[in-house]
Design an enzyme around this catalytic site. Structure first.
Site, PDB file in Angstrom:
ATOM      1  N   ASN A 117       2.774  53.959  28.288  1.00 11.74           N
ATOM      2  CA  ASN A 117       1.433  54.519  28.462  1.00 11.74           C
ATOM      3  C   ASN A 117       1.019  54.558  29.932  1.00 11.74           C
ATOM      4  O   ASN A 117       0.351  55.493  30.368  1.00 11.74           O
ATOM      5  CB  ASN A 117       0.406  53.747  27.617  1.00 11.74           C
ATOM      6  CG  ASN A 117       0.497  52.257  27.785  1.00 11.74           C
ATOM      7  OD1 ASN A 117       1.561  51.672  27.546  1.00 11.74           O
ATOM      8  ND2 ASN A 117      -0.574  51.614  28.207  1.00 11.74           N
ATOM      9  N   HIS A 219      -1.193  43.087  22.443  1.00 11.66           N
ATOM     10  CA  HIS A 219      -1.524  44.362  21.776  1.00 11.66           C
ATOM     11  C   HIS A 219      -1.353  44.306  20.257  1.00 11.66           C
ATOM     12  O   HIS A 219      -1.908  45.151  19.556  1.00 11.66           O
ATOM     13  CB  HIS A 219      -0.668  45.498  22.341  1.00 11.66           C
ATOM     14  CG  HIS A 219      -0.891  45.755  23.788  1.00 11.66           C
ATOM     15  ND1 HIS A 219      -2.023  46.375  24.266  1.00 11.66           N
ATOM     16  CD2 HIS A 219      -0.140  45.476  24.879  1.00 11.66           C
ATOM     17  CE1 HIS A 219      -1.950  46.464  25.595  1.00 11.66           C
ATOM     18  NE2 HIS A 219      -0.817  45.922  25.983  1.00 11.66           N
ATOM     19  N   HIS A 247       3.811  42.005  27.260  1.00 16.40           N
ATOM     20  CA  HIS A 247       4.578  41.444  28.374  1.00 16.40           C
ATOM     21  C   HIS A 247       5.160  40.091  27.992  1.00 16.40           C
ATOM     22  O   HIS A 247       4.704  39.049  28.464  1.00 16.40           O
ATOM     23  CB  HIS A 247       3.693  41.361  29.620  1.00 16.40           C
ATOM     24  CG  HIS A 247       3.206  42.704  30.071  1.00 16.40           C
ATOM     25  ND1 HIS A 247       2.328  42.881  31.119  1.00 16.40           N
ATOM     26  CD2 HIS A 247       3.506  43.951  29.618  1.00 16.40           C
ATOM     27  CE1 HIS A 247       2.102  44.166  31.283  1.00 16.40           C
ATOM     28  NE2 HIS A 247       2.789  44.842  30.381  1.00 16.40           N
TER      29      HIS A 247
END
Ligand SMILES: *[C@@H]1O[C@H](CO)[C@@H](O)[C@H](O)[C@H]1NC(C)=O
Ligand SMILES: *[C@@H]1O[C@H](CO)[C@@H](O)[C@H](O)[C@H]1NC(C)=O
Ligand SMILES: *[C@@H]1O[C@H](CO)[C@@H](O)[C@H](O)[C@H]1NC(C)=O
Length: 327
Positions: A117, A219, A247
């Site tokens: 993204n 997320h 991450h």
């Protein structure tokens, strides 16, 4: 500013970028595996920060591990250039965050990459342009493509256009050239992916995308991908889905199939510290920097995660017995 492109191994030069005739819309590439049929590669995601946030340290450890494993290639799960992709073909960030960082000889192999993204926030067309290979010949980034590599077929998928939230965020620009109209783009991609999965007769089927399908990281799960991709994967015996976006390093098993969900998105900024409640299939979660290695033969896939010190922090092997068909 341009530094010379590091040489690839001669055998590699002969074998990559040989584009096969397409029977579907997805571009198809062939990568010659080792003589014994095995395949060794590293997986890294969410990395390009001009060496900052320990990107350089992770790169050094990748170089050392790459040397031990005699790598065939590197897989990048996207968010290749922070914060906003590359601005154009001459953006120095490409060299500052890629060529000047992954300098080890063992990493002078093709880097098969998808967009994340953050890459869509810049010039996405430039990042998938083959012209970048004139600056660094390792770079191979397309939105979606199929890589045939001996015992394994890889299906690289552009996941950003699947995610509703990016189409609902008025204060951020995304480079949707080539993606709109969105529904048509997604429909074609799903059709092409299904066709390619059905036709694949490889021992291992590996799908690579940027966004996690299953994740306990920041997320979390992607409902769009659970709905649209997982049924395709299960119907076509996909062995594993590899992603970045969160991450961290993650190993999650499915409850009802052998499908593995593997996150390798720890190429630079990590330690976000927010972990969602657990999934039942979570085998390993590490919220720090690092990368993954995969060694595949006809019968075994051997996985390992490494931290920023290069220490192995999790490993496991999946075995696939050879079935002898009876006439
Ligand atoms: C880099 O890694 C070291 C461990 O080697 C860690 O202590 C440090 O916090 C990391 N730095 C950043 C910016 O993540
Ligand atoms: C955008 O947000 C609105 C309001 O929250 C919601 O009703 C709509 O479904 C969203 N659209 C997409 C494509 O997610
Ligand atoms: C990496 O892992 C090893 C082994 O678990 C550990 O001793 C070391 O402290 C870790 N490094 C970092 C930076 O966490």
């Amino acid at each position: 500013m341009a530094s010379p492109s590091p040489p690839l191994h001669p055998a590699t030069i002969l074998c990559i970028y040989f584009v096969l005739p397409a029977f579907a819309e997805l571009q198809r590439l062939q990568h010659q595996p080792k003589h014994d049929g095995s395949l060794n590669f590293l997986v890294i995601g969410d990395w390009g920060r001009k060496g900052k946030y320990n990107q350089s340290l992770v790169a050094t450890q990748m170089g050392k591990m790459g040397d031990k494993l005699d790598l065939d290639f590197v897989v990048s799960t996207g968010d290749n250039f922070y914060n906003s992709g590359i601005k154009g073909l001459n953006d120095p960030i490409f060299i500052q965050s890629f060529s000047n960082i992954y300098t080890a000889k063992s990493l002078r192999k093709p880097w098969y990459s998808v967009l994340g993204n953050h890459d869509y926030r810049g010039n996405a067309l430039a990042q998938v342009s083959p012209i970048l290979r004139k600056i660094d010949r390792r770079w191979f980034c397309q939105r979606s493509f199929v890589l045939h590599a001996g015992v394994a077929d890889f299906f690289f998928i552009d996941t950003t256009p699947f995610m509703n939230k990016y189409f609902n965020n008025s204060n951020r620009h995304y480079d949707w050239r080539g993606v709109l109209p969105r529904q048509k783009y997604l429909k074609n991609l799903l059709k092409d992916l299904e066709e390619a999965l059905v036709k694949s007769s490889a021992r291992w089927k590996i799908v690579v995308g940027h966004h996690a399908i299953r994740s306990i990281g920041h997320h979390g799960d992607s409902v769009e991908l659970i709905k649209l991709l997982v049924p395709l994967f299960e119907a076509n015996n996909v062995d594993m889905y590899m992603n970045g976006h969160d991450h961290c390093l993650q190993h999650i098993s499915s409850i009802n199939s052998p499908l593995l969900y593997l996150t390798s998105g720890a190429g630079s900024k990590a330690w976000r510290g927010d972990v969602k409640e657990s999934h039942s299939g979570v085998k390993f979660f590490y919220d720090g920097q690092g990368f993954m290695s995969v060694q595949i033969t006809e019968t075994d896939a051997k996985f390992a995660f490494y931290n920023v010190s290069g220490d192995q922090i999790h490993h496991w092997t999946v075995t696939k017995p050879i079935m002898h068909t009876v006439a």
